[in-house]
Design a protein around this motif. Structure first.
Motif, PDB file in Angstrom:
ATOM      1  N   TYR A   1       2.365   1.772  -3.371  1.00 50.75           N
ATOM      2  CA  TYR A   1       1.345   2.265  -4.286  1.00 50.75           C
ATOM      3  C   TYR A   1       1.102   3.757  -4.080  1.00 50.75           C
ATOM      4  O   TYR A   1       1.049   4.530  -5.037  1.00 50.75           O
ATOM      5  N   VAL A   2       0.988   4.193  -2.829  1.00 50.58           N
ATOM      6  CA  VAL A   2       0.700   5.602  -2.529  1.00 50.58           C
ATOM      7  C   VAL A   2       1.890   6.479  -2.876  1.00 50.58           C
ATOM      8  O   VAL A   2       1.742   7.523  -3.519  1.00 50.58           O
TER       9      VAL A   2
ATOM     10  N   SER B   1       1.731   9.014  -5.908  1.00 49.98           N
ATOM     11  CA  SER B   1       1.760  10.439  -5.597  1.00 49.98           C
ATOM     12  C   SER B   1       2.909  11.135  -6.311  1.00 49.98           C
ATOM     13  O   SER B   1       2.818  12.325  -6.626  1.00 49.98           O
TER      14      SER B   1
ATOM     15  N   PHE C   1       0.821  -1.204   0.000  1.00 47.28           N
ATOM     16  CA  PHE C   1       0.000   0.000   0.000  1.00 47.28           C
ATOM     17  C   PHE C   1       0.859   1.259   0.000  1.00 47.28           C
ATOM     18  O   PHE C   1       0.595   2.199  -0.742  1.00 47.28           O
ATOM     19  N   SER C   2       1.904   1.273   0.826  1.00 48.89           N
ATOM     20  CA  SER C   2       2.767   2.456   0.868  1.00 48.89           C
ATOM     21  C   SER C   2       3.512   2.628  -0.446  1.00 48.89           C
ATOM     22  O   SER C   2       3.696   3.758  -0.907  1.00 48.89           O
TER      23      SER C   2
END
Length: 69
Positions: A28-29, A33, A25-26
Motif C-alpha cells: 500500500y505504501v 507513494s 501495508f508495504s
C-alpha cells in the motif's frame, strides 16, 4: 489383515498474520507513494522525460542489485 494408519510426514506451515499485514501495508505504501511521486514530478518535468528518468532509475537499481549478488 492389518490396518495401517497413514500420518503425513510434512506438517502444514502456520500462516504468519504479522507478515501478511506487513506485506499488505508495504504494498500500500510503496504503490501509493509511486502515484504521489508521479503527481508531483509531472508538474516539473514533461511526461516522456519523467518516464525516461523512472526507467533509468529502475534499471540502475536492478543492475546494482544483480551486481551485488
Amino acid at each position: 489383515m492389518t490396518t495401517a494408519t497413514v500420518t503425513p510426514d510434512v506438517s502444514e506451515p502456520t500462516p504468519h498474520r504479522g507478515r501478511l499485514l506487513f506485506s499488505l501495508f508495504s504494498l500500500y505504501v510503496i504503490w501509493g507513494s509511486t502515484y504521489l511521486a508521479m503527481r508531483f514530478a509531472l508538474t516539473g518535468f514533461p511526461p516522456f522525460r519523467m518516464a525516461g528518468l523512472r526507467f533509468l532509475l529502475a534499471g540502475g537499481l536492478l543492475f546494482a542489485g544483480l551486481r551485488l549478488n
